[in-house]
Motif scaffolding. Sequence first.
Motif, PDB file in Angstrom:
ATOM      1  N   THR A 150       0.970  -1.287  -0.008  1.00  0.00           N
ATOM      2  CA  THR A 150      -0.062   0.030   0.129  1.00  0.00           C
ATOM      3  C   THR A 150       0.898   1.187  -0.048  1.00  0.00           C
ATOM      4  O   THR A 150       2.243   1.300   0.299  1.00  0.00           O
ATOM      5  CB  THR A 150      -0.898   0.044   1.295  1.00  0.00           C
ATOM      6  OG1 THR A 150      -0.055   0.061   2.336  1.00  0.00           O
ATOM      7  CG2 THR A 150      -1.757  -1.220   1.616  1.00  0.00           C
ATOM      8  N   GLU A 151       0.372   2.378  -0.282  1.00  0.00           N
ATOM      9  CA  GLU A 151       1.173   3.474  -0.312  1.00  0.00           C
ATOM     10  C   GLU A 151       1.542   3.752   1.118  1.00  0.00           C
ATOM     11  O   GLU A 151       2.979   4.207   1.187  1.00  0.00           O
ATOM     12  CB  GLU A 151       0.401   4.730  -0.787  1.00  0.00           C
ATOM     13  CG  GLU A 151       1.217   6.079  -1.147  1.00  0.00           C
ATOM     14  CD  GLU A 151       0.338   7.287  -1.422  1.00  0.00           C
ATOM     15  OE1 GLU A 151       1.125   8.230  -1.671  1.00  0.00           O
ATOM     16  OE2 GLU A 151      -0.805   7.202  -1.259  1.00  0.00           O
ATOM     17  N   CYS A 212       1.909   1.266  -6.155  1.00  0.00           N
ATOM     18  CA  CYS A 212       1.395   0.956  -5.037  1.00  0.00           C
ATOM     19  C   CYS A 212       0.139   0.134  -5.444  1.00  0.00           C
ATOM     20  O   CYS A 212      -0.667   0.292  -6.306  1.00  0.00           O
ATOM     21  CB  CYS A 212       1.244   1.982  -3.958  1.00  0.00           C
ATOM     22  SG  CYS A 212       2.644   2.765  -3.976  1.00  0.00           S
ATOM     23  N   HIS A 213      -0.495  -0.616  -4.112  1.00  0.00           N
ATOM     24  CA  HIS A 213      -1.827  -1.356  -4.264  1.00  0.00           C
ATOM     25  C   HIS A 213      -2.844  -0.560  -4.567  1.00  0.00           C
ATOM     26  O   HIS A 213      -3.805  -0.527  -5.289  1.00  0.00           O
ATOM     27  CB  HIS A 213      -1.849  -2.164  -3.304  1.00  0.00           C
ATOM     28  CG  HIS A 213      -3.166  -2.825  -3.195  1.00  0.00           C
ATOM     29  ND1 HIS A 213      -3.585  -3.798  -3.948  1.00  0.00           N
ATOM     30  CD2 HIS A 213      -4.387  -2.501  -2.404  1.00  0.00           C
ATOM     31  CE1 HIS A 213      -4.687  -4.212  -3.404  1.00  0.00           C
ATOM     32  NE2 HIS A 213      -5.442  -3.422  -2.852  1.00  0.00           N
ATOM     33  N   ASP A 214      -2.912   0.805  -3.728  1.00  0.00           N
ATOM     34  CA  ASP A 214      -4.138   1.561  -3.818  1.00  0.00           C
ATOM     35  C   ASP A 214      -3.806   2.880  -4.377  1.00  0.00           C
ATOM     36  O   ASP A 214      -2.676   3.261  -4.632  1.00  0.00           O
ATOM     37  CB  ASP A 214      -4.440   1.769  -2.212  1.00  0.00           C
ATOM     38  CG  ASP A 214      -3.223   2.098  -1.395  1.00  0.00           C
ATOM     39  OD1 ASP A 214      -2.056   2.085  -1.747  1.00  0.00           O
ATOM     40  OD2 ASP A 214      -3.376   2.895  -0.224  1.00  0.00           O
ATOM     41  N   MET A 228      -5.878   2.681   3.794  1.00  0.00           N
ATOM     42  CA  MET A 228      -6.001   2.340   1.986  1.00  0.00           C
ATOM     43  C   MET A 228      -6.696   3.276   1.386  1.00  0.00           C
ATOM     44  O   MET A 228      -7.584   3.929   1.565  1.00  0.00           O
ATOM     45  CB  MET A 228      -6.843   0.839   2.035  1.00  0.00           C
ATOM     46  CG  MET A 228      -6.879   0.532   0.718  1.00  0.00           C
ATOM     47  SD  MET A 228      -5.526  -0.511   0.419  1.00  0.00           S
ATOM     48  CE  MET A 228      -5.861  -1.949   1.297  1.00  0.00           C
ATOM     49  N   THR A 231      -9.296   1.736  -4.386  1.00  0.00           N
ATOM     50  CA  THR A 231      -9.056   0.423  -4.881  1.00  0.00           C
ATOM     51  C   THR A 231     -10.180  -0.159  -5.838  1.00  0.00           C
ATOM     52  O   THR A 231     -10.235  -1.139  -6.381  1.00  0.00           O
ATOM     53  CB  THR A 231      -8.954  -0.789  -3.723  1.00  0.00           C
ATOM     54  OG1 THR A 231      -9.837  -0.655  -2.970  1.00  0.00           O
ATOM     55  CG2 THR A 231      -7.905  -0.533  -2.862  1.00  0.00           C
ATOM     56  N   ARG A 237      -3.899   4.576  -9.329  1.00  0.00           N
ATOM     57  CA  ARG A 237      -3.139   3.791  -8.362  1.00  0.00           C
ATOM     58  C   ARG A 237      -2.000   4.665  -8.239  1.00  0.00           C
ATOM     59  O   ARG A 237      -1.406   5.441  -9.174  1.00  0.00           O
ATOM     60  CB  ARG A 237      -2.612   2.521  -8.608  1.00  0.00           C
ATOM     61  CG  ARG A 237      -3.849   1.711  -9.143  1.00  0.00           C
ATOM     62  CD  ARG A 237      -4.733   1.334  -8.030  1.00  0.00           C
ATOM     63  NE  ARG A 237      -6.093   0.631  -8.658  1.00  0.00           N
ATOM     64  CZ  ARG A 237      -6.682  -0.389  -7.809  1.00  0.00           C
ATOM     65  NH1 ARG A 237      -6.095  -0.682  -6.841  1.00  0.00           N
ATOM     66  NH2 ARG A 237      -7.774  -0.764  -8.259  1.00  0.00           N
ATOM     67  N   MET A 284      -5.429  -8.789  -0.684  1.00  0.00           N
ATOM     68  CA  MET A 284      -5.649  -7.200  -0.896  1.00  0.00           C
ATOM     69  C   MET A 284      -6.857  -7.388  -1.899  1.00  0.00           C
ATOM     70  O   MET A 284      -6.872  -8.060  -2.941  1.00  0.00           O
ATOM     71  CB  MET A 284      -4.527  -6.479  -1.482  1.00  0.00           C
ATOM     72  CG  MET A 284      -3.551  -6.252  -0.196  1.00  0.00           C
ATOM     73  SD  MET A 284      -4.312  -5.230   0.852  1.00  0.00           S
ATOM     74  CE  MET A 284      -2.875  -4.764   2.007  1.00  0.00           C
TER      75      MET A 284
END
Length: 287
Positions: A150-151, A212-214, A228, A231, A237, A284
């Motif tokens: 995540t960020e 990053c994921h989010d 988070m 998403t 992202r 995630m």
Amino acid sequence: MRAEDKVEDKSLVPSDPRGVTPGSSSLARRGLNLIQSDRTIRLALKSPQVVFNSLGMTFRLIPAGEFIMGESKSARRCHLPCHRVKISQPFYLGTHLVTQAQWEAVMGSNPSHFQGRPEHPVERVSWNDVQQFLRQLTERENMGPYRLPTEAEWEYACRAGSTPFYSCDEEADQLQDYGWYGGSTESTQPVGQKWPNAWGLHDMWGNVWEWCHDGRRPYTGETVVDPMGPTAAGADRAIRGGSWNSPAHAVRERCGFAPDTRYGHIGFRCVRSVPGKSSGERVMPEG
């Protein structure tokens, strides 16, 4: 632990493959920080501090903890206000960016703009492309899930227990010892050629931006736990860390792109779960 999940407990004072020696005071501080951070990790978790997978990807244990996220002096509103963030679970983070060779071993092709450089970071990969890589890597290794940080996890790992964002004595003129950024190179460079941060992570500044994921969440002044950003399917992202063509100040920036974006300056690094920890069971959402 499987045979390919090797464990290394060697001294963490880094060698310098460039043949360039940073200032002696910087070197002394770096060695001390590595020793202190390793002791914290060992005492907190009693887990292997470094593990490898069958591709030779190296992962360092990042302990649970908290930090101050954001910047108080930034002219950009997306960095404001500074606020406390708690990371509730430890995780393993790749010590290096994913390379062209590692991508090709999993995906069977190399999308990079800077072709034929197996030890350079893979780039021209979209966030969507990376999700496919992570799924296939998880299936290949039978260990996971692998995912993007995540960020908040990325910035926590980048700061490496220090208050300054750069975590290399705060001075931008020392950044050249830790990262490839605009003015120091005209393309990507082999991973791991410069000094790591205090948690043993290379290329957190420059070389390529990192997915990053989010997405980027709006900051507030409240303390948050495992925050988070967006998403939802199709949501932008976050990318962090700057790249080979970024000015020095840009390595601190928060940027975001649509998940199908591909550029020759965007790559990524992986997170791997800690066996026996609840974070290892958390999957995630992909949107």
